[in-house]
Design a protein around this motif. Sequence first.
Motif, PDB file in Angstrom:
ATOM      1  N   LYS A  53       0.610   2.423   0.449  1.00  0.00           N
ATOM      2  CA  LYS A  53       0.119   3.642  -0.357  1.00  0.00           C
ATOM      3  C   LYS A  53       1.332   4.377  -1.122  1.00  0.00           C
ATOM      4  CE  LYS A  53      -3.172   5.140   3.349  1.00  0.00           C
ATOM      5  NZ  LYS A  53      -3.424   6.091   4.186  1.00  0.00           N
ATOM      6  N   SER A  73       4.038   5.186  -3.978  1.00  0.00           N
ATOM      7  CA  SER A  73       3.919   4.876  -5.466  1.00  0.00           C
ATOM      8  C   SER A  73       5.251   4.396  -5.748  1.00  0.00           C
ATOM      9  CB  SER A  73       3.362   5.953  -6.282  1.00  0.00           C
ATOM     10  OG  SER A  73       4.009   7.128  -5.952  1.00  0.00           O
ATOM     11  N   TRP A  74       5.727   3.303  -5.668  1.00  0.00           N
ATOM     12  CA  TRP A  74       7.280   2.921  -6.008  1.00  0.00           C
ATOM     13  C   TRP A  74       7.352   3.162  -7.536  1.00  0.00           C
ATOM     14  CZ3 TRP A  74       9.952   2.513  -1.752  1.00  0.00           C
ATOM     15  CH2 TRP A  74       9.273   2.240  -0.741  1.00  0.00           C
ATOM     16  N   THR A 120       8.972   2.415 -11.045  1.00  0.00           N
ATOM     17  CA  THR A 120       9.265   1.248 -11.888  1.00  0.00           C
ATOM     18  C   THR A 120      10.631   1.308 -12.167  1.00  0.00           C
ATOM     19  OG1 THR A 120       8.998   2.279 -14.036  1.00  0.00           O
ATOM     20  CG2 THR A 120       7.194   1.139 -13.081  1.00  0.00           C
TER      21      THR A 120
END
Length: 109
Positions: free
Chosen positions: A25, A27-28, A30
């Motif tokens: 779940k 959100s890594w 970029t």
Amino acid sequence: MAKKEEKNIKDKTSFMKSFKAELKKVSWPTPKQLFNNTVAVLAIVIITAAIVFVLDFTFESMNRYGIDKIKNAVSNSASNEENNNTNNEVENNTNNVVEENTTNNEVNQ
């Protein structure tokens, strides 16, 4: 005892499953976002360090040139007062000796 061990194993496996589910779940960022955020943090740290350095240098030089002069002025005035007190004592002692000599001379005559 077997029930406790079985329960611990189930707890561990359910923990790992829920842990993996939570990581999915997240959100890594970029790589570009990661680079931009890293640059921003480093820039803020460098700017803050420069500000602290300038303030430290300013206060140190104020302390070196301002406070030391005040200390010297105070110590000089204190030593001048001591010298004045010593000179006054010497003058008083001299006046007392002169008066005693005058009085002795008058008595002797």
